[in-house]
Design a protein around this motif. Structure first.
Motif, PDB file in Angstrom:
ATOM      1  N   THR A  90       0.876  -1.223  -0.307  1.00  0.00           N
ATOM      2  CA  THR A  90      -0.220  -0.003   0.038  1.00  0.00           C
ATOM      3  C   THR A  90       0.599   1.408  -0.021  1.00  0.00           C
ATOM      4  OG1 THR A  90      -0.243  -0.031   2.447  1.00  0.00           O
ATOM      5  CG2 THR A  90      -2.015  -0.967   1.181  1.00  0.00           C
ATOM      6  N   ASN A  91       2.016   1.137   0.133  1.00  0.00           N
ATOM      7  CA  ASN A  91       3.014   2.280   0.166  1.00  0.00           C
ATOM      8  C   ASN A  91       4.208   2.111  -0.963  1.00  0.00           C
ATOM      9  OD1 ASN A  91       4.508   4.676   0.618  1.00  0.00           O
ATOM     10  ND2 ASN A  91       4.487   4.317   2.889  1.00  0.00           N
ATOM     11  N   LEU A  92       3.707   2.637  -2.138  1.00  0.00           N
ATOM     12  CA  LEU A  92       4.830   2.273  -3.376  1.00  0.00           C
ATOM     13  C   LEU A  92       6.098   3.316  -3.210  1.00  0.00           C
ATOM     14  CD1 LEU A  92       5.336   1.188  -5.917  1.00  0.00           C
ATOM     15  CD2 LEU A  92       4.146   2.925  -6.910  1.00  0.00           C
ATOM     16  N   TRP A  93       5.788   4.570  -2.509  1.00  0.00           N
ATOM     17  CA  TRP A  93       7.296   5.470  -2.184  1.00  0.00           C
ATOM     18  C   TRP A  93       8.186   4.693  -1.389  1.00  0.00           C
ATOM     19  CZ3 TRP A  93       8.031   8.653  -5.433  1.00  0.00           C
ATOM     20  CH2 TRP A  93       7.130   9.505  -6.496  1.00  0.00           C
ATOM     21  N   LEU A  94       7.377   3.901  -0.486  1.00  0.00           N
ATOM     22  CA  LEU A  94       8.305   3.330   0.488  1.00  0.00           C
ATOM     23  C   LEU A  94       9.237   2.004   0.026  1.00  0.00           C
ATOM     24  CD1 LEU A  94       9.522   2.852   3.608  1.00  0.00           C
ATOM     25  CD2 LEU A  94       7.437   1.650   4.122  1.00  0.00           C
ATOM     26  N   VAL A  95       8.410   1.416  -0.683  1.00  0.00           N
ATOM     27  CA  VAL A  95       9.211   0.250  -1.700  1.00  0.00           C
ATOM     28  C   VAL A  95      10.241   0.945  -2.425  1.00  0.00           C
ATOM     29  CG1 VAL A  95       8.755  -1.539  -3.251  1.00  0.00           C
ATOM     30  CG2 VAL A  95       7.108  -1.226  -1.690  1.00  0.00           C
ATOM     31  N   LEU A  96       9.995   1.886  -3.161  1.00  0.00           N
ATOM     32  CA  LEU A  96      11.038   2.359  -4.125  1.00  0.00           C
ATOM     33  C   LEU A  96      12.146   3.123  -3.345  1.00  0.00           C
ATOM     34  CD1 LEU A  96       8.591   4.201  -6.642  1.00  0.00           C
ATOM     35  CD2 LEU A  96       9.879   2.120  -6.939  1.00  0.00           C
ATOM     36  N   THR A  97      11.884   3.768  -2.156  1.00  0.00           N
ATOM     37  CA  THR A  97      12.918   4.225  -1.181  1.00  0.00           C
ATOM     38  C   THR A  97      13.657   2.977  -0.872  1.00  0.00           C
ATOM     39  OG1 THR A  97      11.588   6.174  -0.699  1.00  0.00           O
ATOM     40  CG2 THR A  97      13.293   5.501   0.789  1.00  0.00           C
ATOM     41  N   ILE A  98      13.048   2.167  -0.280  1.00  0.00           N
ATOM     42  CA  ILE A  98      13.892   0.762   0.019  1.00  0.00           C
ATOM     43  C   ILE A  98      14.724   0.104  -0.922  1.00  0.00           C
ATOM     44  CG2 ILE A  98      13.578  -1.499   0.974  1.00  0.00           C
ATOM     45  CD1 ILE A  98      11.237  -0.556   2.789  1.00  0.00           C
ATOM     46  N   LEU A  99      14.264   0.018  -2.265  1.00  0.00           N
ATOM     47  CA  LEU A  99      15.178  -0.360  -3.415  1.00  0.00           C
ATOM     48  C   LEU A  99      16.074   0.598  -3.537  1.00  0.00           C
ATOM     49  CD1 LEU A  99      11.984  -1.861  -5.405  1.00  0.00           C
ATOM     50  CD2 LEU A  99      13.628  -3.131  -4.230  1.00  0.00           C
ATOM     51  N   PHE A 100      15.940   2.013  -3.664  1.00  0.00           N
ATOM     52  CA  PHE A 100      16.953   2.830  -3.866  1.00  0.00           C
ATOM     53  C   PHE A 100      18.088   2.397  -2.932  1.00  0.00           C
ATOM     54  CE2 PHE A 100      18.555   7.068  -2.549  1.00  0.00           C
ATOM     55  CZ  PHE A 100      19.370   7.279  -3.835  1.00  0.00           C
ATOM     56  N   LEU A 101      17.802   2.553  -1.630  1.00  0.00           N
ATOM     57  CA  LEU A 101      18.973   2.351  -0.622  1.00  0.00           C
ATOM     58  C   LEU A 101      19.396   1.046  -0.788  1.00  0.00           C
ATOM     59  CD1 LEU A 101      19.721   3.725   1.817  1.00  0.00           C
ATOM     60  CD2 LEU A 101      18.058   2.616   3.255  1.00  0.00           C
ATOM     61  N   LEU A 102      18.730  -0.147  -1.085  1.00  0.00           N
ATOM     62  CA  LEU A 102      19.431  -1.388  -0.883  1.00  0.00           C
ATOM     63  C   LEU A 102      20.443  -1.345  -2.324  1.00  0.00           C
ATOM     64  CD1 LEU A 102      16.597  -3.868   0.084  1.00  0.00           C
ATOM     65  CD2 LEU A 102      18.568  -3.112   1.373  1.00  0.00           C
ATOM     66  N   GLY A 116      21.679   1.279  -3.800  1.00  0.00           N
ATOM     67  CA  GLY A 116      22.701   1.989  -3.789  1.00  0.00           C
ATOM     68  C   GLY A 116      24.065   1.330  -2.696  1.00  0.00           C
ATOM     69  N   LEU A 117      23.424   0.732  -1.488  1.00  0.00           N
ATOM     70  CA  LEU A 117      24.304   0.072  -0.616  1.00  0.00           C
ATOM     71  C   LEU A 117      25.055  -0.831  -1.389  1.00  0.00           C
ATOM     72  CD1 LEU A 117      22.246  -0.060   2.599  1.00  0.00           C
ATOM     73  CD2 LEU A 117      24.446   1.148   2.277  1.00  0.00           C
ATOM     74  N   ASN A 118      24.171  -1.663  -2.402  1.00  0.00           N
ATOM     75  CA  ASN A 118      24.733  -2.936  -3.014  1.00  0.00           C
ATOM     76  C   ASN A 118      25.803  -2.353  -4.042  1.00  0.00           C
ATOM     77  OD1 ASN A 118      25.222  -5.717  -3.549  1.00  0.00           O
ATOM     78  ND2 ASN A 118      23.860  -5.671  -5.371  1.00  0.00           N
ATOM     79  N   TYR A 119      25.700  -1.353  -4.732  1.00  0.00           N
ATOM     80  CA  TYR A 119      26.660  -0.868  -5.870  1.00  0.00           C
ATOM     81  C   TYR A 119      27.838  -0.413  -5.006  1.00  0.00           C
ATOM     82  CZ  TYR A 119      28.674   2.141  -8.972  1.00  0.00           C
ATOM     83  OH  TYR A 119      29.381   2.896 -10.078  1.00  0.00           O
ATOM     84  N   LEU A 130      30.562   8.274  -0.729  1.00  0.00           N
ATOM     85  CA  LEU A 130      29.414   7.719  -1.541  1.00  0.00           C
ATOM     86  C   LEU A 130      28.317   7.106  -0.440  1.00  0.00           C
ATOM     87  CD1 LEU A 130      31.285   5.504  -4.056  1.00  0.00           C
ATOM     88  CD2 LEU A 130      29.797   7.561  -4.384  1.00  0.00           C
ATOM     89  N   TYR A 131      28.844   6.802   0.774  1.00  0.00           N
ATOM     90  CA  TYR A 131      27.867   6.488   1.818  1.00  0.00           C
ATOM     91  C   TYR A 131      27.110   7.403   2.406  1.00  0.00           C
ATOM     92  CZ  TYR A 131      29.389   1.374   2.043  1.00  0.00           C
ATOM     93  OH  TYR A 131      29.388   0.081   1.853  1.00  0.00           O
ATOM     94  N   ILE A 132      27.803   8.462   2.736  1.00  0.00           N
ATOM     95  CA  ILE A 132      27.174   9.942   3.173  1.00  0.00           C
ATOM     96  C   ILE A 132      26.389  10.435   2.225  1.00  0.00           C
ATOM     97  CG2 ILE A 132      27.889  12.248   4.016  1.00  0.00           C
ATOM     98  CD1 ILE A 132      30.617  11.096   4.958  1.00  0.00           C
ATOM     99  N   GLY A 133      26.691  10.375   0.845  1.00  0.00           N
ATOM    100  CA  GLY A 133      25.732  10.988  -0.016  1.00  0.00           C
ATOM    101  C   GLY A 133      24.422   9.804  -0.278  1.00  0.00           C
ATOM    102  N   VAL A 150      20.489  11.431   0.753  1.00  0.00           N
ATOM    103  CA  VAL A 150      19.414  11.391  -0.287  1.00  0.00           C
ATOM    104  C   VAL A 150      18.344  10.193   0.715  1.00  0.00           C
ATOM    105  CG1 VAL A 150      18.820  10.724  -2.307  1.00  0.00           C
ATOM    106  CG2 VAL A 150      20.822  11.965  -2.027  1.00  0.00           C
ATOM    107  N   ALA A 151      18.687   9.421   1.360  1.00  0.00           N
ATOM    108  CA  ALA A 151      17.957   8.260   1.385  1.00  0.00           C
ATOM    109  C   ALA A 151      16.935   8.860   2.743  1.00  0.00           C
ATOM    110  CB  ALA A 151      18.352   6.911   1.916  1.00  0.00           C
ATOM    111  N   ILE A 152      17.664   9.622   3.774  1.00  0.00           N
ATOM    112  CA  ILE A 152      16.796  10.063   4.818  1.00  0.00           C
ATOM    113  C   ILE A 152      15.786  10.785   4.648  1.00  0.00           C
ATOM    114  CG2 ILE A 152      17.153  11.396   7.198  1.00  0.00           C
ATOM    115  CD1 ILE A 152      19.748   9.912   7.508  1.00  0.00           C
ATOM    116  N   PRO A 153      15.727  11.938   3.792  1.00  0.00           N
ATOM    117  CA  PRO A 153      14.542  12.553   3.639  1.00  0.00           C
ATOM    118  C   PRO A 153      13.636  11.759   2.589  1.00  0.00           C
ATOM    119  CG  PRO A 153      16.558  13.753   2.854  1.00  0.00           C
ATOM    120  CD  PRO A 153      16.965  12.399   3.247  1.00  0.00           C
ATOM    121  N   LEU A 154      14.236  10.847   1.785  1.00  0.00           N
ATOM    122  CA  LEU A 154      13.168   9.956   1.053  1.00  0.00           C
ATOM    123  C   LEU A 154      12.306   9.089   2.121  1.00  0.00           C
ATOM    124  CD1 LEU A 154      15.183   8.980  -2.223  1.00  0.00           C
ATOM    125  CD2 LEU A 154      13.101  10.210  -1.909  1.00  0.00           C
TER     126      LEU A 154
END
Length: 187
Positions: A97-109, A111-114, A136-139, A143-147
Motif C-alpha cells: 500500500t506504500n509504493l514510495w516506501l518500496v521505491l525508497t527501500i529499493l533505492f537504498l538497497l 545504492g548500498l549494494n553498488y 558515497l555512503y554519506i551521499g 538522500v535516503a533519509i529525506p526519502l
C-alpha cells in the motif's frame, strides 16, 4: 579420463540454475542463506492449523490478570509461528500500500549494494573528481533519509508494531489454552 565438477551453488527451493541464476549472482551470502533456512525450519516449522488458531469454541473472556498472564504465556509460545506469519503479512500489506516506501527501500538497497561492490581502496572517478566510499555512503544516506521521511517509514514502522501487538496480544489473551496446556501446567 577427466571428470568435470560443477562449482556453482544453487538456492534451495528451485531458484538455482534458472537461466544461469545461481547463488553467485545474488547479493546474499551463504551465511545469510543458512540463517534464513534455519529461521524457516525453527521458527516457521510448527505452524498450527487455522482451525486450531481460530477455534471459536476456545474464545472466552479471561477471569482476571492471572488468567490473562497464563493465556499469554501459553499462546505466545504455542502459536509463535502463526504470530510471526501475521507480522509478516502486515509488513507485506504496508509495502503493497506504500509504493514510495518500496521505491525508497529499493533505492537504498541498490545504492548500498553498488557501493559495497566497489573496490575498497580505489575511489570512484566521476567527471575527473574522485569520490571515496565513505563519501558515497554519506551521499547515499543524505538522500535516503529525506526519502524515508517523505515515504513515511517511521509511521509505517509504528503502525506495524501497534497493529501486530493488538492482534497478537488480543488473540493470545482471548483464546483459552488447549487441553495439552492443562497437562503441561500440572507436570
Amino acid at each position: 579420463m577427466t571428470t568435470s565438477t560443477s562449482t556453482s551453488q544453487t538456492i534451495p527451493g528451485g531458484f538455482g540454475g534458472v537461466g544461469g541464476f545461481g547463488l553467485d549472482s545474488l547479493p546474499i551470502s551463504q551465511e545469510r542463506l543458512t540463517l534464513l533456512n534455519r529461521f524457516k525450519s525453527e521458527r516457521l516449522g510448527n505452524i498450527r492449523p487455522m482451525g486450531e488458531f481460530f477455534d471459536r469454541n476456545r474464545i472466552s473472556k479471561p477471569n482476571g490478570m492471572g488468567d490473562i498472564a497464563h493465556r499469554l504465556s501459553y499462546n505466545l509460545t504455542y502459536f509463535q509461528s502463526n504470530y510471526i506469519i501475521i507480522v509478516i503479512g502486515l509488513l507485506i500489506y504496508c509495502l503493497i500500500t506504500n509504493l514510495w516506501l518500496v521505491l525508497t527501500i529499493l533505492f537504498l538497497l541498490g545504492g548500498l549494494n553498488y557501493i559495497r561492490k566497489l573496490p575498497p581502496n580505489e575511489p570512484l572517478v566521476i567527471l575527473e573528481r574522485s569520490i571515496s566510499q565513505k563519501q558515497l555512503y554519506i551521499g547515499l544516506f543524505s538522500v535516503a533519509i529525506p526519502l524515508l521521511w517523505i515515504s513515511s517509514a517511521g509511521s509505517t514502522i509504528f503502525w506495524i508494531i501497534g497493529a501486530s501487538a493488538t492482534l497478537v496480544i488480543g488473540h493470545a489473551a482471548l483464546l483459552e489454552p488447549g487441553v495439552e496446556g492443562g497437562f503441561a501446567s500440572n507436570v
